[in-house]
Write a protein that holds these residues in place. Structure first.
Motif, PDB file in Angstrom:
ATOM      1  N   ARG A   1       0.799  -1.248   0.046  1.00  0.00           N
ATOM      2  CA  ARG A   1       0.064  -0.274   0.085  1.00  0.00           C
ATOM      3  C   ARG A   1       0.970   1.347  -0.064  1.00  0.00           C
ATOM      4  NH1 ARG A   1      -4.394   0.396  -1.721  1.00  0.00           N
ATOM      5  NH2 ARG A   1      -5.301   1.822  -0.381  1.00  0.00           N
ATOM      6  N   GLY A   2       2.142   1.013  -0.012  1.00  0.00           N
ATOM      7  CA  GLY A   2       3.089   2.273  -0.129  1.00  0.00           C
ATOM      8  C   GLY A   2       3.369   2.985   1.085  1.00  0.00           C
ATOM      9  N   LYS A   3       3.034   2.156   2.235  1.00  0.00           N
ATOM     10  CA  LYS A   3       3.620   2.552   3.569  1.00  0.00           C
ATOM     11  C   LYS A   3       5.154   2.453   3.739  1.00  0.00           C
ATOM     12  CE  LYS A   3      -0.862   3.121   4.346  1.00  0.00           C
ATOM     13  NZ  LYS A   3      -1.450   4.314   4.361  1.00  0.00           N
ATOM     14  N   ALA A   4       5.780   3.234   4.425  1.00  0.00           N
ATOM     15  CA  ALA A   4       7.066   2.844   5.128  1.00  0.00           C
ATOM     16  C   ALA A   4       7.036   1.754   5.807  1.00  0.00           C
ATOM     17  CB  ALA A   4       7.611   4.036   5.800  1.00  0.00           C
ATOM     18  N   THR A   5       8.029   0.586   5.599  1.00  0.00           N
ATOM     19  CA  THR A   5       7.995  -0.426   6.539  1.00  0.00           C
ATOM     20  C   THR A   5       9.234  -0.516   7.473  1.00  0.00           C
ATOM     21  OG1 THR A   5       8.576  -1.897   4.994  1.00  0.00           O
ATOM     22  CG2 THR A   5       6.306  -1.778   5.315  1.00  0.00           C
ATOM     23  N   TYR A   6       9.343  -0.769   8.457  1.00  0.00           N
ATOM     24  CA  TYR A   6      10.401  -0.901   9.422  1.00  0.00           C
ATOM     25  C   TYR A   6      10.193  -2.463  10.124  1.00  0.00           C
ATOM     26  CZ  TYR A   6      11.839   3.652   8.678  1.00  0.00           C
ATOM     27  OH  TYR A   6      11.988   4.963   8.060  1.00  0.00           O
ATOM     28  N   VAL A   7      11.258  -3.277  10.249  1.00  0.00           N
ATOM     29  CA  VAL A   7      11.110  -4.608  10.858  1.00  0.00           C
ATOM     30  C   VAL A   7      12.385  -4.801  11.624  1.00  0.00           C
ATOM     31  CG1 VAL A   7       9.636  -5.588   8.921  1.00  0.00           C
ATOM     32  CG2 VAL A   7      12.226  -5.775   8.910  1.00  0.00           C
ATOM     33  N   TYR A   8      11.967  -5.244  12.821  1.00  0.00           N
ATOM     34  CA  TYR A   8      13.229  -5.512  13.723  1.00  0.00           C
ATOM     35  C   TYR A   8      13.183  -6.834  14.228  1.00  0.00           C
ATOM     36  CZ  TYR A   8       9.859  -5.054  17.422  1.00  0.00           C
ATOM     37  OH  TYR A   8       8.594  -5.175  18.206  1.00  0.00           O
ATOM     38  N   THR A   9      14.344  -7.380  14.744  1.00  0.00           N
ATOM     39  CA  THR A   9      14.394  -8.619  15.539  1.00  0.00           C
ATOM     40  C   THR A   9      15.794  -8.368  16.419  1.00  0.00           C
ATOM     41  OG1 THR A   9      14.730 -10.982  15.408  1.00  0.00           O
ATOM     42  CG2 THR A   9      15.849  -9.789  13.694  1.00  0.00           C
ATOM     43  N   GLU A  10      15.780  -9.001  17.632  1.00  0.00           N
ATOM     44  CA  GLU A  10      16.643  -9.170  18.392  1.00  0.00           C
ATOM     45  C   GLU A  10      17.559 -10.390  18.291  1.00  0.00           C
ATOM     46  OE1 GLU A  10      15.569  -7.531  22.542  1.00  0.00           O
ATOM     47  OE2 GLU A  10      13.681  -7.775  21.547  1.00  0.00           O
ATOM     48  N   GLY A  11      16.977 -11.188  17.509  1.00  0.00           N
ATOM     49  CA  GLY A  11      17.722 -12.760  17.451  1.00  0.00           C
ATOM     50  C   GLY A  11      18.857 -12.919  16.682  1.00  0.00           C
ATOM     51  N   PRO A  12      19.045 -14.012  16.456  1.00  0.00           N
ATOM     52  CA  PRO A  12      20.448 -14.269  15.536  1.00  0.00           C
ATOM     53  C   PRO A  12      20.500 -13.368  14.229  1.00  0.00           C
ATOM     54  CG  PRO A  12      19.445 -16.380  16.372  1.00  0.00           C
ATOM     55  CD  PRO A  12      18.489 -15.205  16.433  1.00  0.00           C
ATOM     56  N   ARG A  13      21.423 -13.153  13.583  1.00  0.00           N
ATOM     57  CA  ARG A  13      21.709 -12.223  12.562  1.00  0.00           C
ATOM     58  C   ARG A  13      21.357 -12.896  11.289  1.00  0.00           C
ATOM     59  NH1 ARG A  13      23.461  -7.145  13.269  1.00  0.00           N
ATOM     60  NH2 ARG A  13      24.116  -6.592  15.492  1.00  0.00           N
ATOM     61  N   THR A  14      21.486 -14.062  11.230  1.00  0.00           N
ATOM     62  CA  THR A  14      21.253 -14.553   9.831  1.00  0.00           C
ATOM     63  C   THR A  14      20.118 -15.893   9.944  1.00  0.00           C
ATOM     64  OG1 THR A  14      22.891 -16.706  10.231  1.00  0.00           O
ATOM     65  CG2 THR A  14      23.539 -14.489   9.199  1.00  0.00           C
ATOM     66  N   ALA A  15      19.431 -16.223   8.890  1.00  0.00           N
ATOM     67  CA  ALA A  15      18.680 -17.284   9.001  1.00  0.00           C
ATOM     68  C   ALA A  15      19.361 -18.626   9.289  1.00  0.00           C
ATOM     69  CB  ALA A  15      17.927 -17.405   7.554  1.00  0.00           C
ATOM     70  N   ILE A  16      20.209 -18.856   8.890  1.00  0.00           N
ATOM     71  CA  ILE A  16      21.085 -20.146   9.185  1.00  0.00           C
ATOM     72  C   ILE A  16      21.468 -20.158  10.787  1.00  0.00           C
ATOM     73  CG2 ILE A  16      23.277 -21.501   8.834  1.00  0.00           C
ATOM     74  CD1 ILE A  16      23.461 -20.263   6.130  1.00  0.00           C
ATOM     75  N   GLU A  17      21.780 -18.966  11.390  1.00  0.00           N
ATOM     76  CA  GLU A  17      21.980 -19.169  12.649  1.00  0.00           C
ATOM     77  C   GLU A  17      20.363 -19.385  13.486  1.00  0.00           C
ATOM     78  OE1 GLU A  17      23.748 -15.493  13.610  1.00  0.00           O
ATOM     79  OE2 GLU A  17      25.706 -16.074  12.748  1.00  0.00           O
ATOM     80  N   ARG A  18      19.754 -18.741  12.881  1.00  0.00           N
ATOM     81  CA  ARG A  18      18.301 -18.387  13.603  1.00  0.00           C
ATOM     82  C   ARG A  18      17.641 -20.175  13.578  1.00  0.00           C
ATOM     83  NH1 ARG A  18      14.470 -13.515  13.010  1.00  0.00           N
ATOM     84  NH2 ARG A  18      12.402 -14.438  13.316  1.00  0.00           N
ATOM     85  N   THR A  19      17.885 -20.984  12.202  1.00  0.00           N
ATOM     86  CA  THR A  19      17.259 -21.971  12.180  1.00  0.00           C
ATOM     87  C   THR A  19      18.328 -23.247  13.004  1.00  0.00           C
ATOM     88  OG1 THR A  19      16.722 -21.507  10.052  1.00  0.00           O
ATOM     89  CG2 THR A  19      16.796 -23.795  10.408  1.00  0.00           C
ATOM     90  N   GLU A  20      19.538 -22.973  13.032  1.00  0.00           N
ATOM     91  CA  GLU A  20      20.225 -23.635  13.917  1.00  0.00           C
ATOM     92  C   GLU A  20      19.839 -23.579  15.455  1.00  0.00           C
ATOM     93  OE1 GLU A  20      22.448 -26.560  15.366  1.00  0.00           O
ATOM     94  OE2 GLU A  20      22.771 -26.023  12.990  1.00  0.00           O
TER      95      GLU A  20
END
Length: 183
Positions: free
Chosen positions: A100-119
């Motif tokens: 819809r053209g809105k500015a989007t900001y997403v955040y996470t405090e968890g692991p920095r990569t998907a591989i680390e997060r999955t592990e």
């Protein structure tokens, strides 16, 4: 000058202390000179207590979509939820806002990569002969250096930090004129 309105998407609404979390989040947004729109704010003209099942789901959907439409920014909590991935509803809200053209900001405090997060949350991670990482179901894990799917990491501004840090980033971008604000 109008104040930027932020739709606060996240799984906090499911927590036993969800209303208290929403209150703290609203306070952080207001202290930054911005206006919060929380899914828990609801629609005072609709008595959700009188609804159930599909009717209740449709009312909540309508209310949240209307809040996203009023927002200038969608802020999404993409911390892991019930596994290595973010909450599906939050992902939809971020995607809808982006579309819809809105500015989007997403955040996470968890692991920095998907591989680390999955592990960490869906082990084990192994490597194929070509070096690509796979999860326990032998599904390839994206390796673009993001903590979650590229469609979420690339649709707006990604902040590695907590909610308050994300709001500071939004506030700085609003002050710098990088975020269009509706009148």
């Amino acid at each position: 000058m109008s104040t930027a309105r932020l739709y606060l998407a996240g799984f906090e609404v499911f927590a036993p202390d969800g209303e208290q979390r929403a209150t703290r989040m609203r306070e952080i947004v207001i202290a930054s000179g911005l206006e919060p729109l929380s899914p828990l704010d609801g629609d005072k003209s609709t008595n959700l207590d009188e609804l159930s099942g599909h009717d209740l789901a449709m009312a909540i959907f309508r209310i949240n979509v209307e809040m996203i439409e009023r927002a200038d920014v969608v802020v999404g909590n993409l911390n892991p939820f019930r596994g290595p991935d973010p909450d599906a509803g939050t992902c939809w809200e971020v995607g809808y806002g982006h579309g819809r053209g809105k500015a989007t900001y997403v955040y996470t405090e968890g692991p920095r990569t998907a591989i680390e997060r999955t592990e960490q949350l869906y082990p084990p991670v192994t490597r194929r002969e070509d070096g690509s990482a796979v999860d326990r179901d032998q599904m390839t894990i994206e390796n673009f250096g993001h903590p979650f799917n590229l469609m979420l990491a690339c649709c707006g501004t990604y902040v590695h930090g907590d909610f308050a840090e994300c709001i500071r980033t939004v506030a700085a971008d609003v002050a710098a004129g990088k975020v269009p604000v509706q009148a």
